[in-house]
Design an enzyme around this catalytic site. Structure first.
Site, short mmCIF file in Angstrom:
data_model
loop_
_atom_site.label_atom_id
_atom_site.label_comp_id
_atom_site.label_asym_id
_atom_site.label_seq_id
_atom_site.Cartn_x
_atom_site.Cartn_y
_atom_site.Cartn_z
N ALA A 1 0.86 -1.19 0.00
CA ALA A 1 0.00 0.00 0.00
C ALA A 1 0.90 1.23 0.00
O ALA A 1 2.06 1.15 0.37
CB ALA A 1 -0.87 -0.02 1.25
N GLU B 1 -0.56 -9.32 -0.98
CA GLU B 1 -2.00 -9.58 -0.81
C GLU B 1 -2.70 -9.59 -2.17
O GLU B 1 -3.55 -10.44 -2.44
CB GLU B 1 -2.61 -8.53 0.12
CG GLU B 1 -2.12 -8.72 1.55
CD GLU B 1 -2.56 -7.62 2.49
OE1 GLU B 1 -2.27 -6.44 2.19
OE2 GLU B 1 -3.21 -7.93 3.50
N GLY C 1 0.56 -5.11 0.82
CA GLY C 1 -0.55 -5.14 -0.12
C GLY C 1 -0.15 -5.76 -1.46
O GLY C 1 -1.00 -6.28 -2.19
N GLU D 1 4.03 -5.34 7.30
CA GLU D 1 3.19 -4.30 7.91
C GLU D 1 3.52 -4.02 9.37
O GLU D 1 3.44 -2.88 9.83
CB GLU D 1 1.70 -4.67 7.78
CG GLU D 1 1.14 -4.52 6.37
CD GLU D 1 1.30 -5.77 5.52
OE1 GLU D 1 2.13 -6.64 5.89
OE2 GLU D 1 0.63 -5.88 4.49
N1 3HC Z 1 4.57 3.56 -0.02
C1 3HC Z 1 5.02 4.80 -0.33
N2 3HC Z 1 6.29 5.06 -0.64
C2 3HC Z 1 7.14 4.02 -0.62
C3 3HC Z 1 6.74 2.72 -0.31
C4 3HC Z 1 5.38 2.50 0.00
N3 3HC Z 1 4.91 1.29 0.28
N4 3HC Z 1 7.82 1.91 -0.37
C5 3HC Z 1 8.85 2.68 -0.72
N5 3HC Z 1 8.45 3.96 -0.88
C6 3HC Z 1 9.24 5.10 -1.31
C7 3HC Z 1 10.33 5.46 -0.31
O1 3HC Z 1 9.83 6.34 0.67
C8 3HC Z 1 11.36 6.09 -1.21
O2 3HC Z 1 10.95 7.40 -1.45
P1 3HC Z 1 12.04 8.56 -1.64
O3 3HC Z 1 12.89 8.15 -2.79
O4 3HC Z 1 11.23 9.78 -1.86
O5 3HC Z 1 12.82 8.61 -0.35
C9 3HC Z 1 11.23 5.32 -2.52
O6 3HC Z 1 9.95 4.70 -2.48
C10 3HC Z 1 12.27 4.23 -2.68
O7 3HC Z 1 12.28 3.43 -1.51
P2 3HC Z 1 13.63 2.91 -0.85
O8 3HC Z 1 14.62 4.01 -0.81
O9 3HC Z 1 13.27 2.25 0.41
O10 3HC Z 1 14.08 1.86 -1.96
P3 3HC Z 1 14.81 0.48 -1.81
O11 3HC Z 1 15.02 -0.03 -3.17
O12 3HC Z 1 15.96 0.61 -0.87
O13 3HC Z 1 13.74 -0.49 -1.07
C11 3HC Z 1 11.61 -1.51 -0.71
C12 3HC Z 1 12.57 -0.85 -1.71
C13 3HC Z 1 12.20 -2.85 -0.21
C14 3HC Z 1 10.31 -1.76 -1.40
C15 3HC Z 1 11.43 -0.57 0.51
O14 3HC Z 1 11.11 0.71 0.04
C16 3HC Z 1 10.35 -0.99 1.46
O15 3HC Z 1 10.58 -1.84 2.29
N6 3HC Z 1 9.18 -0.35 1.35
C17 3HC Z 1 8.11 -0.57 2.28
C18 3HC Z 1 7.39 -1.84 1.98
C19 3HC Z 1 6.22 -1.99 2.91
O16 3HC Z 1 6.30 -1.77 4.08
N7 3HC Z 1 5.09 -2.41 2.36
C20 3HC Z 1 3.90 -2.57 3.12
C21 3HC Z 1 3.14 -1.32 3.13
S1 3HC Z 1 1.73 -1.42 4.21
C22 3HC Z 1 0.61 -2.31 3.36
O17 3HC Z 1 0.89 -2.77 2.28
C23 3HC Z 1 -0.72 -2.51 4.01
C24 3HC Z 1 -1.52 -3.53 3.31
O18 3HC Z 1 -1.63 -4.65 4.12
C25 3HC Z 1 -2.84 -3.05 2.93
#
Ligand code: 3HC
Ligand code: NAI
Length: 690
Positions: free
Chosen positions: A63, A110, A107, A130
């Protein structure tokens, strides 16, 4: 048609490609795009099956976390579109294949699980991270994952948040096939192979489990995710999948998700997620700033820090020279490095071959040979200005003119150190934390002459060394140690006033700190602070209270762990027990003892950090309050789920913090006083600056 999801038909298969760089998050428009594509595919008589794939470097990373910020700030947002997308994907009459490369997280996984099949390249990773944001999967993942992989695997993924590689996901039943070669072509082939057969729907499966799995997971969560609520909610949500029909389980997941999303823990962890990325952005230093490539390094001093720093570089695959003054010190330093690597092999962190490769990257020597080929030299000799200046004057003559010259000093003035060279613009502080090969924080101390390129290269290097680099200004103690001083002092005051050390440390441990403040001081050595205090005795102001108990202990040779005695007694295995002498000595300080409660301990210690943090912010030593939070989370064991000291202050309310500070008889930092008066927050102050 949404611009974030493209639609194409190839060999009778509709290919929906998510195009939302950089990580294809499910931002507004993406779930809608998937729905539109699905509808188009369903209506197209030519289309026999559907492939869902990510454009660019990854599948869907989850998400859009910005949506959660909106929810936290009361500006709307929600999961409705994602929920509609997963329901429609699973309901599709035509088979849908998720084709995964990069990461399918949160997500993203998912959505993939709502598809009828999942194929992945071997290098892909999948996970439900998450909990690291203080929430649980909210796109029906806690219900589909156990149905695919069993409750035990689902609990592990959902409660602890670590992603797993695709081959492991394949073995667990999450991924149906690992493909070699071109993923898109492989996915189309796969889709054609399953077209016509009734699509298997995960939501229609059932799952049972031994209740002991959940009890064990709760216990494990108490240890691994101490103090956090989301892991327990995730376990409960998965557990509900084993006793409720699919839709009812989804309702239970939604209830738990909402609860977690509203929590301060989620606000704090989302702050920490974006904070870790925000610190890399330095005002005035753009992406076009030239970066100096670091391919070879040298470190001077093979003591506690120099040895650790050598391992940091070797672990990142970079060759490094380790220089000492005597063979004995060099052998001791290399001995410690070898022992550390052997321990890592024993614990299964990496293989012996990998350890040997890393060791081979470290060249121990007593001379400056080869320094002329290094892109960076890091100084880690004793904390003594005269010595540091002498070492920098030497480096100046042997290092390449375009090499970064870094000092690991923890307190000394970087500008004065730089003045020993003819090129102060190349000098910068790289302040690691002990043990350097473990702690993630790297304070990058900008001297008044440090060039933009040296700053930008240091930040870039931090990332390559797998550290979190935070740029800080040059002052005594920089950000971390400058705040740590009043925090430690306050912890000693509490003991002088009658609180037993175990109560002070135990309370802060319960608060979430990795270690209590007194135990930390015993570990670092009480003599370190004592020597500094003796050196600065002449600057002490009459009438101001200074901690005395640590001095009394040091005068008796009780330096902490290294002498087996400090705020605690230590046995051979370094196990602490109460030191009866502490109470006796505290009684001689002259403060009447009283009963001190846990709340007072937490309040005084957190306020000590926050008040100094506010001064640091106002002085411009930290760029933003979030930088301070990232320093404390990564270098001082402050719980990420409390967001760092400044976020903790925001969540508590700055007025309450200011009033507590006044109540203790301290003077609130002017910035804190002002923000509290305005009803504002440190976060708003950060925004105002950017
Ligand atoms: N939402 C919004 N922005 C995100 C994002 C997300 N899920 N994941 C990454 N970004 C953004 C970062 O903030 C960053 O932005 P910036 O360049 O402006 O600083 C850019 O994308 C690149 O991210 P990284 O610098 O972290 O890039 P990497 O290549 O090092 O890592 C990644 C990539 C492994 C995907 C890492 O970004 C990550 O772990 N992201 C979070 C993943 C996550 O937590 N997903 C779950 C979200 S909650 C959810 O899905 C709820 C669901 O159950 C409904
Ligand atoms: P240490 O005493 O363990 O090691 C210092 C080493 O430097 C010794 O092995 C000594 O032989 C060597 N040395 C002295 N002069 C030298 C010279 N001219 N050339 C080569 N080697 C020389 O000290 P430690 O703890 O490693 O500290 C080093 C620096 O790191 C200090 O500036 C300290 O303030 C800083 N630091 C220390 C931290 C800690 O927790 N120990 C944390 C962060 C920074």
């Amino acid at each position: 048609m949404s611009t974030l999801v493209s639609y194409a038909v190839e060999r009778g298969v509709a290919v929906l490609t998510v195009e939302n760089p950089p990580v294809n998050a499910l931002s507004p428009g993406v779930p809608q795009g998937i729905l539109e594509g699905l509808a188009q595919a369903s209506a197209d008589g030519e289309v026999k099956a559907v492939v869902l794939i990510g454009g660019g470097r990854t599948f869907i990373a989850g998400a859009d976390i910005n949506e959660f910020v909106k929810i936290h700030e009361g500006q709307g947002g929600g999961l409705d579109a994602i929920l509609q997308a997963v329901t429609s994907l699973e309901a599709s009459a035509k088979p849908v294949v998720a084709a995964i490369h990069g990461t399918a997280l949160g997500g993203g996984l998912e959505v993939a699980m709502a598809c009828h099949y999942r194929i992945a390249v071997a290098a892909a990773q999948v996970g439900q991270p998450e909990v690291k944001l203080g929430i649980i999967p909210g796109g029906e993942g806690t219900q589909r994952l156990p149905r695919l992989a069993g409750a035990k695997a689902a609990v592990e993924l959902c409660a602890f948040g670590e992603p797993i590689p695709a081959p492991q996901a394949h073995a667990a039943g999450i991924v149906d096939r690992i493909v070699e070669g071109d993923l898109r072509a492989g996915a189309i082939d796969f889709a054609l192979g399953v077209a016509g057969a009734p699509p298997p729907r995960t939501g229609e499966r059932t799952v049972t489990a031994d209740p002991a799995i959940f009890a064990a997971a709760h216990q494990e969560a108490d240890k691994r995710m101490r103090g956090q609520t989301a892991p327990h909610a995730a376990i409960d949500a998965v557990e509900s999948a084993t006793r409720l029909p699919f839709r009812e389980g989804c309702a239970e997941e939604a209830r738990l998700f909402e609860q977690c999303l509203k929590s301060d823990q989620s606000k704090a962890l989302v702050h920490a997620f974006f904070g870790e990325r925000a610190v890399a952005k330095i005002p005035g230093i753009g992406k076009d700033t030239p970066l100096l490539p670091v391919r070879r390094a040298a470190v001077i001093g093979a003591g506690t820090m120099g040895g650790g720093i050598a391992m940091v570089y070797a672990n990142a695959g970079l060759p490094i020279i380790l220089k000492e003054t005597t063979q004995e010190a060099l052998d001791r330093g290399m001995g410690t490095i070898r022992k550390n690597y052997a321990n890592s092999v024993k614990r299964g962190r990496f293989t012996e071959a990998a350890a040997n490769e890393r060791l081979a990257l470290i060249t121990p020597q007593l001379t400056y040979d080869g320094f002329g080929e290094c892109d960076i030299v890091i100084e880690a000799v004793f904390e003594n200005m005269g010595l540091k200046k002498q070492v920098f004057a030497e480096i100046d003559t042997v290092a390449r003119p375009d090499a970064i010259l870094a000092s690991n000093t923890s307190t000394l003035d970087i500008d004065e150190i730089a003045s020993a060279t003819k090129r102060p613009e190349w000098v910068i502080g790289h302040h690691y934390f002990s043990p350097a090969n473990v702690m993630r924080l790297l304070e990058i101390v900008r001297g008044k002459a440090s060039s933009k390129s040296v700053v930008a290269s240091s930040m870039d290097l931090a990332r390559k060394l797998r550290k979190v680099g935070v740029l800080v200004g040059n002052c005594r103690g920089f950000v971390g140690n400058r705040m740590f001083a009043p925090y430690c002092r306050e912890s000693i005051f509490l003991v002088e006033e009658g609180a037993p050390p175990e109560l002070v440390d135990g309370t802060m441990y319960e608060f979430g700190m990795a270690m209590g403040p007194l135990a930390v001081q015993d570990l670092a050595g009480l003599d370190v602070g004592w020597r500094i205090r003796l050196e600065y005795k002449h600057t002490e102001v009459p009438g101001v209270r200074y901690a005395e108990l640590d001095t009394l202990l040091c005068e008796r040779g009780h330096y902490g762990q290294k002498t087996g005695r400090g705020f605690y007694l230590y046995d051979e295995a370094r196990k602490p027990s109460p030191n009866p002498q502490v109470r006796e000595l505290a009684a001689t300080v002259g403060v009447p003892p009283r009963a001190i409660g846990k709340q007072e301990i937490v309040d005084r210690l957190t306020c000590a950090l926050i008040n100094e943090g506010a001064r640091i912010l106002e002085d411009g030593i930290a760029l933003r309050s979030v930088d301070i939070d990232i320093v404390y989370i990564n270098g001082y064991g402050f719980p990420a789920w409390r967001g760092g000291p400044m976020k903790y202050a925001d969540l508590t309310g700055l007025t309450a913090i200011r009033d507590r500070i006044r109540g203790f008889g301290w003077k609130p930092a002017p910035l804190l006083d002002r923000l509290a008066g305005e009803g504002s927050t440190f976060a708003a102050y950060d925004k105002g600056k950017s």
